[in-house]
Design a protein around this motif. Structure first.
Motif, short mmCIF file in Angstrom:
data_model
loop_
_atom_site.label_atom_id
_atom_site.label_comp_id
_atom_site.label_asym_id
_atom_site.label_seq_id
_atom_site.Cartn_x
_atom_site.Cartn_y
_atom_site.Cartn_z
N UNK A 51 21.84 -17.93 -20.01
CA UNK A 51 22.33 -17.18 -18.84
C UNK A 51 22.96 -18.10 -17.80
N UNK A 52 22.67 -19.41 -17.92
CA UNK A 52 23.33 -20.36 -17.02
C UNK A 52 22.59 -20.63 -15.73
N UNK A 53 21.27 -20.54 -15.77
CA UNK A 53 20.50 -20.75 -14.54
C UNK A 53 20.58 -22.19 -14.06
N UNK A 75 26.70 -18.23 -13.97
CA UNK A 75 25.97 -17.06 -14.51
C UNK A 75 26.75 -15.75 -14.39
N UNK A 76 27.43 -15.55 -13.22
CA UNK A 76 28.15 -14.28 -13.06
C UNK A 76 29.34 -14.19 -14.01
N UNK A 79 28.04 -13.32 -17.39
CA UNK A 79 27.64 -11.91 -17.44
C UNK A 79 28.86 -11.03 -17.63
N UNK A 80 29.91 -11.33 -16.87
CA UNK A 80 31.11 -10.50 -16.99
C UNK A 80 31.80 -10.71 -18.33
#
Lengths: 251, 412
Positions: A51-53, A75-76, A79-80
């Motif tokens: 998720x890229x935290x 992360x965003x 997600x997109x």
């Protein structure tokens, strides 16, 4: 066929501590993979790395979604691009209204795609419809995100988000933890409704019981930051009977 | 006499022998508070030292400011001040129950006002002496039309000294909005609010003065028996802004909610200072203060709750929280309780934090861009404070100001 998700020799550290020590995994469109492993094997780290935290540093290898490396993506952006993480511990957001949260998430995709933002009334209808399938009532939708939700409600709310965001790659991190038998069934049914030839899932769990409900195509055993063994869904049953110790030895 | 404010305009006050000349004498003897004055330790007025401002004394019309639009949106009767001078045409046609008169002609009222406003505050002396405008607003009965005091103006060397004395007569009710959108060098409003027994005031103040303006507001509130005030301030403007309010509980059973949000960015300095003087028993005071500070901005909250020996059954609450969006932003919080009675319920607290990284990750993991996610969390931090405003009409003019600040945040 391009793999939906390809993890290549992934190494990752938290702080200075190496946790993932060379993971390779290929997930094709529509496949459901399960990752099982004992506590401390690196399961949650893997979900956060995908998720890229912040703070989960990739020190080697690559993660490709539809053939494109995600390592430089926030992360965003991930997600997109179709990534979704159902949290093991969904985060409470006091003061953030549930509906505006869901709408912001869905709108972010629309804006990126150059589409109009979702119409408010239509959106409420859409959310209510999907919420009903998961046994989420209006009162819960009106509350602040995850605030005052029971463990089961939080997990159902995660699946509701997944249903609305329609990811191509869904990572479910210990979605069964804290659920009683009934809640487990509702959540699993919600997930199964979302199985689709265009959507892949990575189901991370400590226990085999979730996999009775969400039946995977492949099972991988993670221990000590590496995949020790891969197989069909029967592998999960093997673990159930003999525990993780034998698998570790086999590696 | 301090170097600043040595103005010919003050001659009229000097010639006067009453309250204003005494205020002037005080100002001339003390001037701006120096760094050693305890109550000004965190807010230094060094940038005013040596500056000469010229107070405006005549009304000069200007295009209508944001306060006028806000007034229109809630159907309020407006009193418009330009550089502290009130538009004479607004004095007429006041709604029923509202009577407006000149303060300068009423020595008793000025004397009363002076006892209410924060003592030892430079504006309490200076603005009373200079008095660009001085009006008394008397309220009788229930006034349903909100009253808007809109303060506008400009001029780097101009100072505005409006003095407003609001007197709510027994059992009256008023909704009062105050909107500051001036770019004058110094904005120094002095306000007295006398709420008689059983009267109620619902009030909001929006402070959006210019980025170079020094906004120093001194307000004194007196509450009679069973009187109540629901007051809320939102301060986003000014290079330096200090909103200081002193509340005196003069009659039993009075209730005071006084909350505030301050927001700063760049080099702004935002100060909220309050003093609750619980002089009599059975009164409640409640303050919720929230600050959001970005860049190198600085916030100050000083809140003192004083409970006199006789003021049993006092309930005094204050909770201040600040959110720092930048590592260079700073906040000084000084909540104080001085309790001399033994049967009271008082609590205070102050916290300082930053945006929660886990909450930000959760939002961004849903595809919400980081800047939008930050704005959502800032709004969430502020929202329960805005929700304490009991008057929805007044809350409605305040919310867009906070949202505009956050929208600007997204584009920075």
């Amino acid at each position: 066929m391009t793999a939906l998700l390809e993890i290549r020799d992934l190494h990752a550290s938290v702080g200075d501590k190496p946790i993932l020590k060379g993971i390779s995994l290929t997930i094709n469109p529509g496949e459901v993979h399960a990752i099982m492993g004992p506590n401390g094997s690196g399961k949650s780290t893997m979900s956060y790395v995908l998720a890229g935290r912040d703070g989960y540093e990739v020190t080697g290898g690559d993660i490709l979604m539809n053939g494109v490396s995600m390592l430089e993506m926030e992360p965003d952006e991930r997600a997109r691009a179709g990534m979704f993480l159902a949290f093991q511990y969904p985060v409470e957001l006091p003061g953030v209204g549930g509906m505006s949260f869901l709408r912001a998430a869905v709108n972010a995709r629309h804006i990126e795609a150059g589409e109009d933002e979702v119409d408010q009334l239509g959106f409420v209808k859409l959310v209510r419809g999907k919420a009903r399938d998961l046994g989420i009532d209006d009162a819960m939708l009106k509350r602040a995100v995850n605030v005052g939700f029971s463990g089961g409600e939080k997990k159902r709310y995660e699946i509701l988000q997944m249903a609305l965001l329609e990811p191509t790659m869904a990572v479910l991190d210990e979605t069964d933890s804290g659920l009683d038998v009934d809640a487990l069934r509702i959540v699993s049914e919600g997930v199964n409704l979302l199985r689709d030839p265009g959507r892949s899932m990575l189901v991370i769990t400590h226990y085999q019981r979730l996999l009775d409900h969400i039946v995977p195509d492949y099972v991988h055993i993670l221990a000590g930051g590496k995949i020790r063994k891969s197989g069909s869904k029967e592998l999960a049953l093997e673990v159930e009977e003999s525990g993780y110790a034998g698998i570790d030895d086999a590696a | 006499m301090p170097a600043s404010m040595t103005l010919p305009d003050l001659a009229s006050a000097t010639a006067n022998s009453g309250v204003r000349s005494s205020a002037l004498a005080n100002w001339q003897a003390t001037g701006w508070p120096g760094p050693r004055v305890e109550s000004w330790r965190f807010t230094k007025l060094a940038l005013l030292e040596g500056k000469t401002f010229a107070p405006a004394h005549d009304f000069a019309d200007q295009p209508a400011g944001a306060g006028m639009d806000a007034a229109e949106s809630i159907g309020a009767h407006v009193l418009r001040f330009v550089n502290g001078v009130v538009d004479p045409s607004d004095i007429e046609n006041a709604p029923e129950g509202v009577n407006i008169s000149a303060l300068a002609a009423d020595e008793d009222a000025m004397s009363h006002l002076r006892q209410m406003v924060p003592p030892a505050h430079p504006v309490s002396d200076l603005s009373l002496a200079v008095m660009s405008a001085g009006i008394i607003i008397d309220i009788k009965g229930r006034v349903d039309m909100p009253l808007m005091l809109s303060f506008e103006g400009d001029g780097a060397t101009t100072s505005a000294h409006p003095v407003v004395f609001v007197r709510l007569f027994e059992g009256s009710y008023l909704q009062l909005a105050e909107w500051h959108a001036s770019t004058a060098g110094l904005s120094a409003p002095l306000t007295g609010i006398d709420i008689a027994a059983g009267a109620r005031l619902e009030q909001v103040k929006v402070q959006t003065d210019g980025q170079a303006t020094t906004h120093l507001a001194a307000t004194g509130v007196t509450l009679g028996a069973g009187a109540s005030i629901d007051g809320f301030s939102l301060s986003t403007g000014g290079r330096l802004a200090r909103l200081e309010t002193h509340v005196c509980f003069a009659g039993e059973g009075a209730d005071c909610n006084l909350s505030a949000i301050y927001m700063g960015r760049g080099e702004q300095h935002q100060d909220i200072t309050t003093y609750m003087d619980h002089a009599v028993p059975n009164c409640t005071s409640n303050q919720i203060i929230r600050g959001v500070l970005d860049d190198r901005s600085r916030g100050v909250y000083q809140g003192r709750v004083h409970v006199a020996p006789d003021a049993q059954k006092t309930d005094g609450q204050q909770m201040a929280r600040a959110l720092l969006l930048s590592r260079k932003a700073e906040v000084d919080a000084k909540p104080e309780l001085e309790i001399y009675a033994d049967d009271v319920v008082c609590a205070h607290g102050a916290t300082v934090g930053e945006l929660d990284a886990t909450q930000l990750f959760y939002l961004t993991s849903r595809g919400i861009p980081k800047d939008v996610a930050r704005a959502m969390l800032i709004e969430a931090f502020l929202i329960d404070t805005i929700e304490t405003i009991s008057n929805e009409t007044l809350a409605a003019i305040l919310r867009p100001v906070a949202q505009a600040w956050m929208a600007e945040q997204e584009t920075l």
